[in-house]
Design a protein around this motif. Sequence first.
Motif, PDB file in Angstrom:
ATOM      1  N   GLY A   1       0.805  -1.216   0.000  1.00 55.96           N
ATOM      2  CA  GLY A   1       0.000   0.000   0.000  1.00 55.96           C
ATOM      3  C   GLY A   1       0.835   1.262   0.000  1.00 55.96           C
ATOM      4  O   GLY A   1       0.426   2.272   0.569  1.00 55.96           O
ATOM      5  N   VAL A   2       2.014   1.186  -0.625  1.00 51.91           N
ATOM      6  CA  VAL A   2       2.915   2.336  -0.693  1.00 51.91           C
ATOM      7  C   VAL A   2       3.347   2.543  -2.148  1.00 51.91           C
ATOM      8  O   VAL A   2       2.993   1.765  -3.028  1.00 51.91           O
ATOM      9  CB  VAL A   2       4.158   2.135   0.207  1.00 51.91           C
ATOM     10  CG1 VAL A   2       3.753   2.016   1.670  1.00 51.91           C
ATOM     11  CG2 VAL A   2       4.958   0.923  -0.217  1.00 51.91           C
ATOM     12  N   GLU A   3       4.118   3.576  -2.383  1.00 53.99           N
ATOM     13  CA  GLU A   3       4.658   3.845  -3.712  1.00 53.99           C
ATOM     14  C   GLU A   3       5.928   3.012  -3.935  1.00 53.99           C
ATOM     15  O   GLU A   3       6.618   2.663  -2.969  1.00 53.99           O
ATOM     16  CB  GLU A   3       5.015   5.332  -3.845  1.00 53.99           C
ATOM     17  CG  GLU A   3       3.817   6.253  -3.788  1.00 53.99           C
ATOM     18  CD  GLU A   3       2.905   6.070  -4.983  1.00 53.99           C
ATOM     19  OE1 GLU A   3       3.408   5.882  -6.109  1.00 53.99           O
ATOM     20  OE2 GLU A   3       1.676   6.124  -4.787  1.00 53.99           O
ATOM     21  N   PRO A   4       6.268   2.704  -5.185  1.00 53.25           N
ATOM     22  CA  PRO A   4       7.522   1.985  -5.465  1.00 53.25           C
ATOM     23  C   PRO A   4       8.756   2.693  -4.907  1.00 53.25           C
ATOM     24  O   PRO A   4       9.707   2.039  -4.470  1.00 53.25           O
ATOM     25  CB  PRO A   4       7.568   1.912  -6.989  1.00 53.25           C
ATOM     26  CG  PRO A   4       6.128   1.929  -7.392  1.00 53.25           C
ATOM     27  CD  PRO A   4       5.459   2.859  -6.405  1.00 53.25           C
ATOM     28  N   SER A   5       8.720   4.014  -4.856  1.00 56.09           N
ATOM     29  CA  SER A   5       9.859   4.754  -4.294  1.00 56.09           C
ATOM     30  C   SER A   5      10.039   4.441  -2.807  1.00 56.09           C
ATOM     31  O   SER A   5      11.158   4.464  -2.297  1.00 56.09           O
ATOM     32  CB  SER A   5       9.687   6.257  -4.508  1.00 56.09           C
ATOM     33  OG  SER A   5       8.506   6.715  -3.880  1.00 56.09           O
ATOM     34  N   THR A   6       8.956   4.139  -2.113  1.00 60.47           N
ATOM     35  CA  THR A   6       9.040   3.766  -0.698  1.00 60.47           C
ATOM     36  C   THR A   6       9.739   2.426  -0.544  1.00 60.47           C
ATOM     37  O   THR A   6      10.560   2.246   0.366  1.00 60.47           O
ATOM     38  CB  THR A   6       7.643   3.726  -0.063  1.00 60.47           C
ATOM     39  OG1 THR A   6       7.030   5.006  -0.228  1.00 60.47           O
ATOM     40  CG2 THR A   6       7.712   3.368   1.415  1.00 60.47           C
ATOM     41  N   ILE A   7       9.436   1.491  -1.441  1.00 64.01           N
ATOM     42  CA  ILE A   7      10.117   0.186  -1.405  1.00 64.01           C
ATOM     43  C   ILE A   7      11.612   0.398  -1.610  1.00 64.01           C
ATOM     44  O   ILE A   7      12.433  -0.160  -0.871  1.00 64.01           O
ATOM     45  CB  ILE A   7       9.551  -0.761  -2.483  1.00 64.01           C
ATOM     46  CG1 ILE A   7       8.062  -1.034  -2.245  1.00 64.01           C
ATOM     47  CG2 ILE A   7      10.359  -2.051  -2.546  1.00 64.01           C
ATOM     48  CD1 ILE A   7       7.746  -1.776  -0.972  1.00 64.01           C
ATOM     49  N   ARG A   8      11.983   1.220  -2.575  1.00 66.68           N
ATOM     50  CA  ARG A   8      13.408   1.492  -2.814  1.00 66.68           C
ATOM     51  C   ARG A   8      14.046   2.190  -1.618  1.00 66.68           C
ATOM     52  O   ARG A   8      15.209   1.941  -1.282  1.00 66.68           O
ATOM     53  CB  ARG A   8      13.579   2.311  -4.093  1.00 66.68           C
ATOM     54  CG  ARG A   8      13.223   1.524  -5.347  1.00 66.68           C
ATOM     55  CD  ARG A   8      13.549   2.269  -6.624  1.00 66.68           C
ATOM     56  NE  ARG A   8      12.706   3.428  -6.840  1.00 66.68           N
ATOM     57  CZ  ARG A   8      11.530   3.397  -7.474  1.00 66.68           C
ATOM     58  NH1 ARG A   8      11.057   2.271  -7.950  1.00 66.68           N
ATOM     59  NH2 ARG A   8      10.844   4.503  -7.630  1.00 66.68           N
ATOM     60  N   ASP A   9      13.277   3.047  -0.929  1.00 70.19           N
ATOM     61  CA  ASP A   9      13.781   3.723   0.261  1.00 70.19           C
ATOM     62  C   ASP A   9      14.005   2.729   1.394  1.00 70.19           C
ATOM     63  O   ASP A   9      14.997   2.817   2.116  1.00 70.19           O
ATOM     64  CB  ASP A   9      12.799   4.817   0.689  1.00 70.19           C
ATOM     65  CG  ASP A   9      13.352   5.687   1.793  1.00 70.19           C
ATOM     66  OD1 ASP A   9      14.502   6.153   1.660  1.00 70.19           O
ATOM     67  OD2 ASP A   9      12.643   5.907   2.796  1.00 70.19           O
ATOM     68  N   TRP A  10      13.093   1.772   1.560  1.00 63.11           N
ATOM     69  CA  TRP A  10      13.284   0.739   2.581  1.00 63.11           C
ATOM     70  C   TRP A  10      14.543  -0.062   2.313  1.00 63.11           C
ATOM     71  O   TRP A  10      15.264  -0.424   3.242  1.00 63.11           O
ATOM     72  CB  TRP A  10      12.082  -0.189   2.624  1.00 63.11           C
ATOM     73  CG  TRP A  10      10.825   0.418   3.177  1.00 63.11           C
ATOM     74  CD1 TRP A  10      10.705   1.623   3.820  1.00 63.11           C
ATOM     75  CD2 TRP A  10       9.523  -0.128   3.138  1.00 63.11           C
ATOM     76  NE1 TRP A  10       9.399   1.848   4.166  1.00 63.11           N
ATOM     77  CE2 TRP A  10       8.648   0.790   3.772  1.00 63.11           C
ATOM     78  CE3 TRP A  10       8.995  -1.302   2.622  1.00 63.11           C
ATOM     79  CZ2 TRP A  10       7.288   0.552   3.905  1.00 63.11           C
ATOM     80  CZ3 TRP A  10       7.631  -1.535   2.752  1.00 63.11           C
ATOM     81  CH2 TRP A  10       6.799  -0.621   3.384  1.00 63.11           C
ATOM     82  N   VAL A  11      14.834  -0.328   1.050  1.00 64.30           N
ATOM     83  CA  VAL A  11      16.060  -1.051   0.695  1.00 64.30           C
ATOM     84  C   VAL A  11      17.270  -0.192   1.068  1.00 64.30           C
ATOM     85  O   VAL A  11      18.229  -0.673   1.674  1.00 64.30           O
ATOM     86  CB  VAL A  11      16.069  -1.413  -0.807  1.00 64.30           C
ATOM     87  CG1 VAL A  11      17.426  -1.952  -1.218  1.00 64.30           C
ATOM     88  CG2 VAL A  11      14.960  -2.420  -1.105  1.00 64.30           C
ATOM     89  N   ARG A  12      17.220   1.087   0.722  1.00 65.63           N
ATOM     90  CA  ARG A  12      18.339   1.987   1.018  1.00 65.63           C
ATOM     91  C   ARG A  12      18.579   2.091   2.521  1.00 65.63           C
ATOM     92  O   ARG A  12      19.719   2.129   2.982  1.00 65.63           O
ATOM     93  CB  ARG A  12      18.049   3.375   0.431  1.00 65.63           C
ATOM     94  CG  ARG A  12      19.181   4.366   0.584  1.00 65.63           C
ATOM     95  CD  ARG A  12      18.846   5.720  -0.006  1.00 65.63           C
ATOM     96  NE  ARG A  12      17.620   6.301   0.526  1.00 65.63           N
ATOM     97  CZ  ARG A  12      17.516   6.928   1.695  1.00 65.63           C
ATOM     98  NH1 ARG A  12      18.559   7.047   2.477  1.00 65.63           N
ATOM     99  NH2 ARG A  12      16.365   7.441   2.091  1.00 65.63           N
ATOM    100  N   ARG A  13      17.512   2.085   3.302  1.00 69.50           N
ATOM    101  CA  ARG A  13      17.627   2.186   4.765  1.00 69.50           C
ATOM    102  C   ARG A  13      17.991   0.866   5.436  1.00 69.50           C
ATOM    103  O   ARG A  13      18.252   0.830   6.631  1.00 69.50           O
ATOM    104  CB  ARG A  13      16.308   2.664   5.358  1.00 69.50           C
ATOM    105  CG  ARG A  13      15.978   4.080   5.041  1.00 69.50           C
ATOM    106  CD  ARG A  13      14.671   4.429   5.677  1.00 69.50           C
ATOM    107  NE  ARG A  13      14.290   5.792   5.407  1.00 69.50           N
ATOM    108  CZ  ARG A  13      13.318   6.413   6.044  1.00 69.50           C
ATOM    109  NH1 ARG A  13      12.649   5.781   6.979  1.00 69.50           N
ATOM    110  NH2 ARG A  13      13.021   7.645   5.745  1.00 69.50           N
ATOM    111  N   GLY A  14      17.937  -0.225   4.692  1.00 70.90           N
ATOM    112  CA  GLY A  14      18.273  -1.524   5.255  1.00 70.90           C
ATOM    113  C   GLY A  14      17.102  -2.251   5.878  1.00 70.90           C
ATOM    114  O   GLY A  14      17.286  -3.266   6.552  1.00 70.90           O
TER     115      GLY A  14
END
Length: 68
Positions: free
Chosen positions: A21-34
């Motif tokens: 329920g989020v944007e794809p950019s949020t998924i990429r941000d979660w990856v960047r944050r670990g």
Amino acid sequence: MEYLSLPPGYVTTKLAALAAGVEPSTIRDWVRRGLLRPCGGSTRRPIYRITDIHNAKTAAKPRRSTAA
């Protein structure tokens, strides 16, 4: 190019975002944050486990301090 077929329980970034329920950019941000790690695919087209997406969504997110 999208994947033609993925094993059950695995999704692309776009589908991970839809599931959470989020944007794809949020998924990429979660990856960047670990908070989330790809479990396969390539650098440009990672794939994720559904259970890992759920864990990342429910993980405690760091908050910015509001020092006065």
